[in-house]
Design an enzyme around this catalytic site. Structure first.
Site, PDB file in Angstrom:
ATOM      1  N   THR A   1       0.028 -13.799   6.780  1.00 21.44           N
ATOM      2  CA  THR A   1      -1.003 -12.762   6.643  1.00 21.44           C
ATOM      3  C   THR A   1      -2.360 -13.391   6.381  1.00 21.44           C
ATOM      4  O   THR A   1      -3.377 -12.975   6.955  1.00 21.44           O
ATOM      5  CB  THR A   1      -0.637 -11.800   5.503  1.00 21.44           C
TER       6      THR A   1
ATOM      7  N   VAL B   1      -1.653  -6.803  10.328  1.00 20.16           N
ATOM      8  CA  VAL B   1      -2.768  -7.597  10.855  1.00 20.16           C
ATOM      9  C   VAL B   1      -2.312  -8.923  11.446  1.00 20.16           C
ATOM     10  O   VAL B   1      -3.113  -9.614  12.100  1.00 20.16           O
ATOM     11  CB  VAL B   1      -3.824  -7.858   9.758  1.00 20.16           C
TER      12      VAL B   1
ATOM     13  N   LYS C   1      -5.251 -18.340   0.750  1.00 20.27           N
ATOM     14  CA  LYS C   1      -6.624 -17.832   0.617  1.00 20.27           C
ATOM     15  C   LYS C   1      -7.649 -18.938   0.846  1.00 20.27           C
ATOM     16  O   LYS C   1      -8.731 -18.693   1.405  1.00 20.27           O
ATOM     17  CB  LYS C   1      -6.816 -17.211  -0.765  1.00 20.27           C
TER      18      LYS C   1
ATOM     19  N   TYR D   1       0.002 -18.113  -1.678  1.00 22.28           N
ATOM     20  CA  TYR D   1      -1.161 -17.248  -1.910  1.00 22.28           C
ATOM     21  C   TYR D   1      -2.424 -18.073  -2.149  1.00 22.28           C
ATOM     22  O   TYR D   1      -3.454 -17.851  -1.502  1.00 22.28           O
ATOM     23  CB  TYR D   1      -0.889 -16.338  -3.102  1.00 22.28           C
TER      24      TYR D   1
ATOM     25  N   GLY E   1       0.818  -1.210   0.000  1.00 23.83           N
ATOM     26  CA  GLY E   1       0.000   0.000   0.000  1.00 23.83           C
ATOM     27  C   GLY E   1       0.853   1.262   0.000  1.00 23.83           C
ATOM     28  O   GLY E   1       2.051   1.230   0.318  1.00 23.83           O
TER      29      GLY E   1
END
Length: 454
Positions: free
Chosen positions: A230, A197, A287, A283, A176
């Site tokens: 994450t 987080v 997810k 990833y 970000g």
């Protein structure tokens, strides 16, 4: 002697007169009248000055309010609809002029025109009173967006603040950028917290949009362990927060959960074809695990959850060098570099503009369906077709350079969005040829700034 006796008798009589309860007295304690017992002080206080009456009246008023409270909104709605449908007595000047038109060619009677106009106007107004757009007339929400300084997150923040909500952005700025949300810094309804987080955080909010996670191969392959932490620890922390404070939780999953699909197009019921030990598994499987955690919190802890599976998205504020095909082609064309096509270029993708995705996320959060829902544009392009569209938009003289394909790269990717159409009343509106120039304008500015710094 007699006198002494008389004197002692007189003294005894006087003592008896002074102390009637003495043992020599003819009076007994049993013969005395007992004074009335006083009431308890609290009861005595209530009975005085008609306080009991006021208490009873208060109870009666409160009971009446709670009995009538559920009925009042319906009465008010029916009265407003009635007044809306019965108080239309004015008409546009064009219709009023038509009433007085004496031309023989004017064959429509004034009464029929008035009735038709009034009925059509009533229909429109009643319909509008019953349909309240999202964010209008509803209470302002306090919302947290993890990853809110990223590409998709910053556009979501724009949408939520624009409708009047208060937004807290949590971002560790791995992918970000502060520049994506700087235009909100003076807004009292906006907060920015630099936080990862993976670590717990305590907040009081109504809704949680959980977007935090690197989404491009360049970023999630850079630190795969951090990526899966994450997806797992970050999702656990946000779900735990949602459970403690009773917030609604939305997980942004990905089309990567389908892996290299054997079903085309992909429906939400398809379980996928994923390599659990491949380079992309940090990833893909991360997810998939996040979806598992989300559903377990929903079933086991009654947390309100929503799951969105996002397909390829493009638009302003994308990272210029994030390795995704649209940003790669656009940045290469602007820098006058060859467009890099991996493999034979016949693998397909579907591309949705970021505003369509944001509208889909908000629609999913506001509806009462858990999901998962595919959010993507079913328009399908090969990599070579996409390269040609980019050349037409930016530089027709751009060349194409072929390179070996990357590991576990899906051959086909196209969403079936029939479920989102039916249950969310959502579908993308912006085509690739419409959205691409908007992205190019943003990239052009940033590439020029980048060149000026060099």
């Amino acid at each position: 002697m007699k006198q002494l006796y008389k004197q002692s008798s007189l003294n005894n009589y006087k003592r008896d007169e002074e102390n009637p309860l003495s043992s020599n007295s003819q009076y007994s304690p049993k013969t005395l009248k007992q004074p009335p017992r006083s009431l308890p002080r609290s009861l005595n206080y209530i009975l005085k000055e008609q306080r009991l009456l006021f208490v009873l009246v208060g109870i009666l008023i409160a009971s009446t309010f709670f009995i009538l409270q559920p009925i009042l909104p319906r009465i008010a709605t029916s009265e407003s609809n009635y007044s809306t449908s019965t108080t239309i007595t004015t008409f546009p000047s064009s219709i009023q002029n038509g009433f007085s038109n004496n031309d023989d060619n004017f064959h429509v009677s004034s009464s029929s025109m008035m009735n038709s106009y009034q009925s059509s106007t009533n229909f429109d107004l009643v319909g509008k009173t019953n349909r309240v757009p999202v964010g209008i007339g509803s209470k302002r929400l306090r919302i947290v967006v993890t990853g809110g300084a990223g590409f998709v997150g910053s556009h979501l923040v724009d949408k939520l603040l624009g409708r009047g909500d208060s937004v807290i952005v949590i971002d560790n700025f791995f992918t970000g950028r502060k520049e994506n949300v700087m235009h909100h810094f003076g807004n009292p309804r906006f907060e920015l917290i630099r936080h990862d987080v993976v670590e717990p955080i305590l907040l009081e909010v109504d809704q949680i949009y959980h977007l935090a996670c690197p989404a491009s191969p360049v970023h999630y392959k850079f630190n795969p362990v951090k990526t899966i932490k994450t997806n797992v620890m970050g999702t656990l922390n946000m779900l735990g927060l949602a459970k403690r404070i009773g917030a609604r939780f939305l997980l942004t999953s990905t089309s990567e959960v389908y892996g290299d699909p054997l079903e085309h197009p992909q429906k939400e019921t398809y379980w996928g074809n994923v390599n659990p030990i491949g380079e992309r598994s940090c990833y893909d499987e991360g997810k998939r695990t996040a979806e598992t955690l989300t559903m377990d919190y929903h079933r086991g802890a009654s947390v309100e959850v929503r799951i969105a599976r996002i397909f390829n998205t493009y638009g302003p504020r994308m990272c210029i060098d994030d390795g995704r095909v649209v940003s790669n082609f656009v940045s290469q064309a602007l820098r006058r570099q060859p467009l890099t096509v991996y493999g034979d270029g016949k693998q397909t993708r579907s591309f949705q503009y970021v505003s369509d995705l944001v509208n889909g996320l908000v629609a999913l959060m506001e509806h009462d369906h858990v999901g998962p829902f595919n959010l993507g544009n079913p328009g399908e392009f090969t990599m070579l077709e996409l390269a040609e569209v980019v050349k037409e938009t930016i530089d027709s003289s751009a060349t194409i350079e072929f390179k070996p394909n990357t590991a576990d790269d899906p051959h086909m990717r196209k969403p079936d969005i029939s479920k989102a159409k039916e249950l969310l009343n959502w579908e993308p509106k912006v085509s690739l040829r419409e959205g691409l120039p908007r992205m190019v304008t943003d990239f052009q500015k940033r590439v020029e700034e980048e060149g000026a710094k060099l």
